[in-house]
Design an enzyme around this catalytic site. Structure first.
Site, PDB file in Angstrom:
ATOM      1  N   ASP A 142      27.894  45.447  37.204  1.00  0.00           N
ATOM      2  CA  ASP A 142      26.130  45.916  37.719  1.00  0.00           C
ATOM      3  C   ASP A 142      25.860  47.077  37.485  1.00  0.00           C
ATOM      4  O   ASP A 142      26.731  48.263  38.471  1.00  0.00           O
ATOM      5  CB  ASP A 142      25.584  45.737  39.011  1.00  0.00           C
TER       6      ASP A 142
ATOM      7  N   ASP B 165      19.965  44.784  34.685  1.00  0.00           N
ATOM      8  CA  ASP B 165      20.748  45.608  34.378  1.00  0.00           C
ATOM      9  C   ASP B 165      22.564  44.714  35.028  1.00  0.00           C
ATOM     10  O   ASP B 165      23.238  45.110  35.657  1.00  0.00           O
ATOM     11  CB  ASP B 165      21.027  46.690  35.548  1.00  0.00           C
ATOM     12  N   GLU B 166      22.682  43.695  35.291  1.00  0.00           N
ATOM     13  CA  GLU B 166      23.703  42.828  35.606  1.00  0.00           C
ATOM     14  C   GLU B 166      24.145  41.540  35.035  1.00  0.00           C
ATOM     15  O   GLU B 166      23.296  40.662  34.517  1.00  0.00           O
ATOM     16  CB  GLU B 166      22.871  42.369  36.939  1.00  0.00           C
TER      17      GLU B 166
HETATM   18 MG   LIG Z   1      22.065  46.887  40.006  1.00  0.00          MG
END
Ligand SMILES: [Mg+2]
Length: 361
Positions: A17, A115-116
């Protein structure tokens, strides 16, 4: 009392993350923003007080600002904070770079957001901790962004781990230390514990993972229903969900055959509403969006036509908009005298929806 049978889970799962993703990208590109509270949201003073915080940097978070908060409230907490409208085009480019890096380590990547992602690296000979260090290094080198990674044998612990040492950290949770880790977690760190559940736990005097683990399964089920059952297993670090890496279905859709053909616009519209409603529910459940809206029409002579509208960006899952688009395609292709035996609505060019993107609008 036998609570559950312990099976040793031999998987190696990472949850990666990026830290305050959108805010971090903007600070990277405009270093003068680093020292200020930065809020990624439309400035409420220029937007009639509307808008929602997509993310905020850590300086803003220290003032109590968090994602999904109203931009108006954020402005109150940080009157001198910088408000920047999100630039999704830019974030998507970085997102693609990051996901490319993930795929150097395993093809078993389950994207969760821009983003993960979860990575199943069981097949890799290196240890999870080593792989986490290498992934963080490559992300930093190639994008100049920091990330946090949780390393464990299941998705639940990996996710809790990445949250635990944020920003810019790694947490390794193994079979030996997992209960110790969980026992110290605050009750609100557990998955699914929102404000209401937290209030209920406050009343019960339950503040951390240890106290949660001491509650019986029956008690948890009585107090919290299905969520109580989930929490029972969470407190023990048990989670068998697999990293869902296989390509998503090509399309998702609904169709309906009618015993008596539809001959009126009104009837067609009612059916489109029904079909769109169940399509939207199913897509929300699967957390997917799509760029192509398709309709299928079959008449009494079994002539079938399909029509589609493809957009550059995914369709907003707004029922009224989709019904109108479906109806427009119908009207443009079908004359006034029609008899419809089958109607279908589907979405293709699918991609996973990100919570942040959806909650903005
Ligand atoms: Mg994040």
């Amino acid at each position: 009392m036998v609570e559950f049978l312990t099976t040793i889970d031999k998987r190696k799962i990472l949850h990666v993350d990026l830290d305050a993703f959108y805010a971090q990208i903007e600070m990277r590109d405009q270093p003068e923003l680093r020292s200020k509270p930065l809020i990624i949201a439309r400035d409420p003073t220029q937007n009639n007080g509307h808008g929602v915080v997509a993310t905020a940097n850590y300086a803003a978070r220290q003032l109590g600002i968090h994602s999904a908060m109203s931009a108006f409230e954020a402005k109150r907490l940080a009157p001198n904070g910088i408000f920047l409208s999100p630039n999704f085009t830019k974030y998507k480019v970085v997102s693609a770079q990051i996901h490319d890096i993930f795929r150097r380590f395993t093809n078993k990547v389950e994207p969760v957001a821009f983003d993960e992602a979860y990575l199943d690296v069981t097949a890799n000979v290196l240890s999870g901790a080593t792989l986490a260090a290498e992934i963080r290094h490559q992300i930093l080198k190639e994008t100049h962004l920091t990330s946090s990674i949780g390393v464990s044998h299941n998705k639940l612990l990996a996710k809790l781990g990445s949250e635990y040492n944020k920003p810019n950290g790694v947490t390794v949770i193994n079979h030996e230390n997992q209960l110790q880790f969980l026992d110290c977690l605050s009750i609100s760190a557990f998955r699914g514990v929102g404000r209401k559940t937290k209030e209920k736990f406050d009343k019960l005097g339950i503040t951390n993972g240890l106290e949660l683990r001491q509650m019986s399964r029956e008690e948890l089920k009585t107090e919290f229903g299905k969520m109580g059952e989930h929490l029972y297993w969470q407190a023990r670090g048990v989670h068998f969900g697999a990293v869902e890496w296989q390509r998503q279905r090509q399309s998702v859709g609904k169709e309906e055959t009618f015993d008596r053909a539809l001959r009126e616009t009104n009837a067609v519209q009612i059916e489109f509403k029904r079909l769109v409603n169940s399509l939207v529910m199913s897509m929300n459940r699967q957390k997917i969006v799509g760029r192509t809206l398709n309709i299928k029409i079959r008449d009494e002579q079994f002539n079938t036509i399909t029509r589609a509208i493809t957009q550059d960006d995914p369709w907003t899952l707004n029922e009224a908009t989709l019904v109108m688009a479906a109806q427009t395609m119908f009207d443009d292709n079908i004359g006034p005298d029609f008899s419809v035996r089958l109607l279908g609505v589907s979405m293709s060019n699918l991609q996973s929806a990100t919570f942040e993107e959806m909650s903005l609008f």
